[in-house]
Design a protein around this motif. Structure first.
Motif, short mmCIF file in Angstrom:
data_model
loop_
_atom_site.label_atom_id
_atom_site.label_comp_id
_atom_site.label_asym_id
_atom_site.label_seq_id
_atom_site.Cartn_x
_atom_site.Cartn_y
_atom_site.Cartn_z
N VAL A 255 0.84 -1.20 0.00
CA VAL A 255 0.00 0.00 0.00
C VAL A 255 0.87 1.25 0.00
N LEU A 256 1.89 1.26 0.84
CA LEU A 256 2.77 2.44 0.92
C LEU A 256 3.57 2.63 -0.37
N SER A 257 3.92 1.55 -1.02
CA SER A 257 4.61 1.65 -2.31
C SER A 257 3.69 2.30 -3.34
N ARG A 258 2.45 1.88 -3.37
CA ARG A 258 1.47 2.49 -4.28
C ARG A 258 1.24 3.95 -3.93
N ALA A 259 1.25 4.26 -2.64
CA ALA A 259 1.00 5.64 -2.19
C ALA A 259 2.11 6.59 -2.65
N GLN A 260 3.30 6.07 -2.86
CA GLN A 260 4.41 6.93 -3.29
C GLN A 260 4.32 7.31 -4.76
N ASP A 261 3.55 6.56 -5.54
CA ASP A 261 3.44 6.83 -6.98
C ASP A 261 2.20 7.67 -7.25
N VAL A 262 2.30 8.96 -6.91
CA VAL A 262 1.16 9.87 -7.04
C VAL A 262 0.73 10.01 -8.50
N ARG A 263 1.66 9.93 -9.42
CA ARG A 263 1.32 10.03 -10.85
C ARG A 263 0.38 8.88 -11.25
N GLU A 264 0.70 7.67 -10.80
CA GLU A 264 -0.16 6.52 -11.11
C GLU A 264 -1.51 6.64 -10.41
N LEU A 265 -1.52 7.11 -9.18
CA LEU A 265 -2.79 7.31 -8.47
C LEU A 265 -3.65 8.32 -9.22
N THR A 266 -3.04 9.39 -9.69
CA THR A 266 -3.77 10.41 -10.44
C THR A 266 -4.33 9.82 -11.73
N ARG A 267 -3.55 8.99 -12.40
CA ARG A 267 -4.02 8.35 -13.63
C ARG A 267 -5.25 7.47 -13.35
#
Length: 140
Positions: free
Chosen positions: A110-122
């Protein structure tokens, strides 16, 4: 559960239905809640699910951390991690998702995904399009 408002009795039933919704809502219906209000409400929901003997709110905790990340709310991320730590220690293993390895692996993911704000925005942009929400103001 509220019964549907019949069109023929709309004027009489609408106020009763609206009051029922206000009573059931944990957040204010009079003013828009902030991200912190929503995330903290999700944390309370997750704790209450556990206290009530319901399946663990794994996905809800994940989403609270990811929403906090996309909004740049480091304090809320920390709160989410703290809640996750306390809950994953008491969640019954038999009620966790089938692909659950252990709490540390899950939270690191979860924290790894949280660091990729560009992917979250996508992902958010994709979901806005998928659900046809392009006319809704985006406050992120």
């Amino acid at each position: 559960m509220q019964k549907p408002v019949m069109f023929s009795r709309h004027m009489e039933e609408l106020q009763v239905a609206a009051e029922g919704l206000r009573r059931q809502s944990r957040l204010s219906l009079y003013e828009p809640p902030g991200i912190a209000d929503i995330v903290r409400d999700v944390h309370e929901y997750a704790k209450n699910r556990h206290a009530g003997g319901h399946p663990p709110a794994v996905h809800e905790i994940e989403q609270s951390i990811l929403v906090s990340a996309i909004c740049g709310e480091a304090d809320l991320i920390e709160e989410g991690v703290s809640v996750a730590h306390s809950l994953m220690e008491v969640w019954p293993r038999t009620r966790l998702p089938l692909d659950w390895v252990n709490g540390r692996v899950w939270l690191d993911g979860v924290l790894s995904r949280a660091q990729d704000v560009r992917e979250l925005t996508r992902v958010v942009d994709q979901q806005i399009g998928y659900h046809k929400l392009t006319e809704i103001p985006n406050f992120l």
